[in-house]
Design an enzyme around this catalytic site. Structure first.
Site, PDB file in Angstrom:
ATOM      1  N   ARG B   8       0.345  -0.245  -3.072  1.00 42.99           N
ATOM      2  CA  ARG B   8      -0.480  -1.781  -2.897  1.00 42.99           C
ATOM      3  C   ARG B   8      -1.224  -1.241  -3.978  1.00 42.99           C
ATOM      4  O   ARG B   8      -1.932  -2.497  -4.650  1.00 42.99           O
ATOM      5  CB  ARG B   8      -0.663  -1.823  -1.510  1.00 42.99           C
ATOM      6  CG  ARG B   8      -1.558  -1.149  -1.238  1.00 42.99           C
ATOM      7  CD  ARG B   8      -2.235  -1.635   0.609  1.00 42.99           C
ATOM      8  NE  ARG B   8      -2.402  -0.373   1.714  1.00 42.99           N
ATOM      9  CZ  ARG B   8      -3.604  -0.470   2.112  1.00 42.99           C
ATOM     10  NH1 ARG B   8      -4.056  -1.928   2.820  1.00 42.99           N
ATOM     11  NH2 ARG B   8      -4.296   0.272   2.913  1.00 42.99           N
ATOM     12  N   SER B  35      -6.179  -6.244   1.795  1.00 42.65           N
ATOM     13  CA  SER B  35      -4.747  -5.500   2.282  1.00 42.65           C
ATOM     14  C   SER B  35      -4.307  -5.680   1.383  1.00 42.65           C
ATOM     15  O   SER B  35      -3.678  -3.871   0.720  1.00 42.65           O
ATOM     16  CB  SER B  35      -4.282  -5.828   3.785  1.00 42.65           C
ATOM     17  OG  SER B  35      -5.328  -5.788   4.876  1.00 42.65           O
ATOM     18  N   GLU B  56       1.410 -19.019   5.488  1.00 47.67           N
ATOM     19  CA  GLU B  56       2.485 -18.267   4.567  1.00 47.67           C
ATOM     20  C   GLU B  56       3.479 -18.637   3.923  1.00 47.67           C
ATOM     21  O   GLU B  56       3.836 -18.860   2.861  1.00 47.67           O
ATOM     22  CB  GLU B  56       2.699 -17.180   5.558  1.00 47.67           C
ATOM     23  CG  GLU B  56       1.808 -15.532   5.465  1.00 47.67           C
ATOM     24  CD  GLU B  56       1.502 -15.983   6.939  1.00 47.67           C
ATOM     25  OE1 GLU B  56       2.172 -17.074   7.816  1.00 47.67           O
ATOM     26  OE2 GLU B  56       0.699 -15.564   7.267  1.00 47.67           O
ATOM     27  N   PHE B  81       5.672 -11.304   7.070  1.00 44.27           N
ATOM     28  CA  PHE B  81       5.344 -12.300   7.400  1.00 44.27           C
ATOM     29  C   PHE B  81       5.134 -13.277   6.005  1.00 44.27           C
ATOM     30  O   PHE B  81       6.490 -14.647   5.798  1.00 44.27           O
ATOM     31  CB  PHE B  81       3.658 -12.734   7.144  1.00 44.27           C
ATOM     32  CG  PHE B  81       3.042 -11.945   8.621  1.00 44.27           C
ATOM     33  CD1 PHE B  81       3.837 -12.157   9.556  1.00 44.27           C
ATOM     34  CD2 PHE B  81       2.033 -10.815   8.104  1.00 44.27           C
ATOM     35  CE1 PHE B  81       3.273 -11.209  10.761  1.00 44.27           C
ATOM     36  CE2 PHE B  81       1.321 -10.501   9.273  1.00 44.27           C
ATOM     37  CZ  PHE B  81       2.636 -10.496  10.558  1.00 44.27           C
ATOM     38  N   HIS B 107       2.738  -3.816   3.247  1.00 44.26           N
ATOM     39  CA  HIS B 107       2.881  -2.742   4.936  1.00 44.26           C
ATOM     40  C   HIS B 107       3.953  -3.136   5.189  1.00 44.26           C
ATOM     41  O   HIS B 107       4.565  -3.550   5.990  1.00 44.26           O
ATOM     42  CB  HIS B 107       2.057  -4.181   5.268  1.00 44.26           C
ATOM     43  CG  HIS B 107       0.500  -3.556   5.544  1.00 44.26           C
ATOM     44  ND1 HIS B 107       0.008  -3.169   4.063  1.00 44.26           N
ATOM     45  CD2 HIS B 107       0.129  -3.653   6.179  1.00 44.26           C
ATOM     46  CE1 HIS B 107      -1.399  -3.368   4.344  1.00 44.26           C
ATOM     47  NE2 HIS B 107      -0.985  -3.391   5.362  1.00 44.26           N
ATOM     48  N   ASP B 115       0.125  -0.387  13.829  1.00 46.01           N
ATOM     49  CA  ASP B 115       0.130  -2.187  14.122  1.00 46.01           C
ATOM     50  C   ASP B 115       1.645  -2.480  15.517  1.00 46.01           C
ATOM     51  O   ASP B 115       1.676  -3.580  15.816  1.00 46.01           O
ATOM     52  CB  ASP B 115       0.363  -2.176  12.728  1.00 46.01           C
ATOM     53  CG  ASP B 115      -1.366  -2.665  12.271  1.00 46.01           C
ATOM     54  OD1 ASP B 115      -2.338  -2.981  13.406  1.00 46.01           O
ATOM     55  OD2 ASP B 115      -1.621  -3.911  11.580  1.00 46.01           O
ATOM     56  N   ARG B 165       2.045   0.243   2.777  1.00 42.90           N
ATOM     57  CA  ARG B 165       0.698   0.237   3.559  1.00 42.90           C
ATOM     58  C   ARG B 165      -0.328   1.737   3.142  1.00 42.90           C
ATOM     59  O   ARG B 165      -1.665   2.071   2.072  1.00 42.90           O
ATOM     60  CB  ARG B 165       0.427   0.078   4.442  1.00 42.90           C
ATOM     61  CG  ARG B 165      -0.399   0.336   5.341  1.00 42.90           C
ATOM     62  CD  ARG B 165      -1.169   0.946   6.571  1.00 42.90           C
ATOM     63  NE  ARG B 165      -2.572   0.556   6.770  1.00 42.90           N
ATOM     64  CZ  ARG B 165      -2.305   1.279   7.874  1.00 42.90           C
ATOM     65  NH1 ARG B 165      -1.627   2.141   8.463  1.00 42.90           N
ATOM     66  NH2 ARG B 165      -4.219   1.566   8.195  1.00 42.90           N
TER      67      ARG B 165
END
Lengths: 274, 310
Positions: B8, B35, B56, B81, B107, B115, B165
């Site tokens: 990322r 993020s 989204e 998402f 992620h 998470d 991530r």
């Protein structure tokens, strides 16, 4: 192309021709959505034949106004307008919903010139319209983006995500119109999932909201002109309409949301629209 | 100590470079720009960045509207998402109309870690691969990510790029990645079996090859970053030569890289295939622990290869 027909009478006649084409297309197809196509005919006539700047000989003209049919099931009304304004060969009218036809059950931008974005799944066209309005602002174009939603469509959460974004980005180049014909497949909107007070909801989301009779051409044109003068926020037009408008036996009949006229019914309907 | 970098971060950096090179690049996010690293682009080019808020589905529509107006639209969120919540928006309003929308999600997979299950997308490759016109790329490391994002920006039409991530080991030396859309890349040659991997599993599979070498087993390792379209020719040749393939992905065993390999090989040159991936429910934990829990370590891969060659 500016003002092919400014005259209200002439626009009413174009709306009548749109309605005739809707009936002819759907009767031949044997399936489709007459009610919500007929209710939108006057609004679409006013947009394509008076208000919008567009050029059928140059469909990708950068500065054109854009029309997004977020209620994609009213495809026959859009196809009729595209036929009458010269984007689409009228000879295609008997191919609606048939294998290999450009006239898909819901509009496909890759198959019909003049369709700005493929629609059909409710709630999505309005998001695209907001994206187009953002792009027009970025590029400093004078284009105005018109998006027609269904009233039942306003039950989709995505409509309100899009509304929030339109107001957040102060998109005063966007006009959202709801074809408020009161009926969805399962019945009256207020019985299925109440959406009222609809205009107040859009106001609360940051739109300037106007309310008109969606079959009164003068009122439609006046509201579209008024929208041009509103700065700093998007405009909402709640257009009160009659589902199945123009064909007596279809008016306010929920069954004609998604059932095509039989050949006999089509003959009767076309006689009324003569 | 192996040098580590998050894919990322590479995405965020190359987006800023692309923004400088091409004024048509626009970027969207859904309240995760810190993020996903699209925030770096937002800082440089605020007029070309659009935050959709936590919405989204609308973000995908906005991206489509910008794309149809001539922009190259990058839309980012977490993989869960960006793909799961928006599958139908992507299918109908990006894929079918073949719009210039690049969905780049961070992620992905179980290495999201703490998470937990709600944020660990292990179905995203399957979802995106099934969308008409979508091309699905899973870069192995930061270096490959840079190359992939540049190619994605330059190729007309929709893409899904899957990023991670965590900081993951640098696999390619700078300038040494040979990513090409639709092509697999042979990382090392072998005699006994073939391993096909994507994403962070390429590094694990490479370590597995080292473990196997100690036991006298050699495996061909293919980095299949271009999961869709997949390199049918290379897979057919590999199946014919080895007759035994192990696939590895940080994704469900249903519908992802393993399925794509199996579909391709079954049609061209059927052979034995062992699919390594996620087949247990996801849960919270550290990335390393979760990779062990799901059986996605170098040791797990080496064991699978030994079983298949036995």
């Amino acid at each position: 192309m500016r003002s092919m027909a400014n005259d209200v009478k002439e626009l009413a006649d174009i709306a009548r021709k749109i309605r005739r084409l809707i009936i002819e297309m759907l009767a031949e197809a044997g399936s489709g959505h007459p009610g919500g196509s007929l209710s939108a005919a006057d609004i679409i006539a006013a947009l394509y034949f008076s208000k919008m700047r567009h050029n059928p000989r140059d469909p990708q003209w950068l500065e054109r106004d854009r029309f997004i049919l977020s209620k994609g099931h009213a495809a026959p009304a859009l196809y009729a307008a595209l036929m009458l304004s010269g984007y689409l060969d009228e000879n295609t009218k008997l191919t609606l919903r048939k294998t290999g036809s450009p006239l898909q059950g819901h509009p496909d931008m890759r198959k019909v010139s003049g369709v700005e974005i493929s629609t059909g799944s409710l709630g999505q066209g309005i998001s695209v319209a907001v994206g187009m309005a953002l792009a027009a602002k970025m590029d400093k174009l004078n284009s105005r983006i018109y998006c027609l939603t269904g009233d039942g469509e306003c039950q989709e959460g995505q409509v309100w995500e899009a509304a929030m974004a339109a107001a957040h980005y102060k998109l005063d180049n966007l006009t959202v119109i709801t074809d408020r014909n009161h009926l969805q497949i399962d019945g009256d909107t207020e019985q299925v999932m109440a959406i009222e007070p609809l205009a107040d909801k859009w106001r609360a989301f940051g739109f300037e909201a106007l309310e008109i009779d969606g079959h009164d051409i003068s009122q439609i044109l006046a509201a579209l002109d008024r929208a041009d003068t509103i700065k700093g926020k998007p405009v909402y037009i709640l257009a009160n309409t009659v589902k199945g408008k123009g064909v007596s036996f279809m008016e306010n009949k929920v069954n004609y949301h998604g059932v095509a006229p039989t050949r006999e019914e089509a003959v009767k309907a076309l006689a009324e629209l003569a | 100590m192996v040098e580590k970098a998050a894919t990322r971060d590479a995405y965020g950096k190359v987006l800023v470079e692309l923004g400088k090179e091409n004024p048509n690049i626009v970027v969207l996010d859904a309240d995760l720009s810190g993020s996903t690293r699209t925030g770096w682009f937002a800082k440089e080019f605020p007029e070309r960045f659009f935050n959709a808020g936590i919405a989204e589905q609308n973000m995908i529509g906005l991206a489509a509207g910008l794309a149809v107006s001539g922009k190259i639209a990058f839309a980012s969120s977490f993989a869960m998402f960006a793909t799961g919540r928006c599958w139908e928006q992507i299918r109908n309003t990006v894929g079918y109309p073949r719009l210039n929308v690049k969905i780049v999600a961070s992620h992905a997979g179980v290495t999201v870690g703490e998470d937990g299950a709600t944020h660990q997308a292990v179905e995203d490759i399957a979802l995106m691969r099934s969308c008409y016109n979508l091309r699905v790329i899973v870069p192995a490391d930061a270096e490959e990510t840079k190359m992939v994002i540049r190619q994605v920006a330059a190729s007309e039409g929709p893409f899904y790029v899957r990023l991670s991530r965590s900081a993951t080991p640098a696999f390619y030396a700078p300038g040494k990645c040979d990513f090409r859309l639709g092509k697999g890349s042979i990382i090392r040659e072998g005699q006994d079996a073939a391993i096909v991997a994507c994403g962070i599993m390429v590094y694990e599979a490479d370590k597995a090859c080292d473990l196997l070498a100690r036991e006298g087993i050699s495996a061909r390792l293919i980095n299949m970053a271009s999961v869709w379209p997949i390199d049918k020719d290379l897979l057919a040749e590999t199946a014919k030569k080895f007759g035994k393939i192990v696939t590895c992905e940080e994704h469900s065993v249903i519908g992802g890289l393993g399925s794509a390999v199996a579909e391709s090989v079954a049609a061209e040159c059927p052979c034995q295939i062992k699919i390594l991936g996620v087949s247990k429910p996801c849960q919270s934990g550290s990335p390393d622990e979760l990779m062990k829990y799901h059986g996605l370590t170098a040791e797990d891969i080496a064991r699978a290869v030994k079983q298949i060659v036995a």
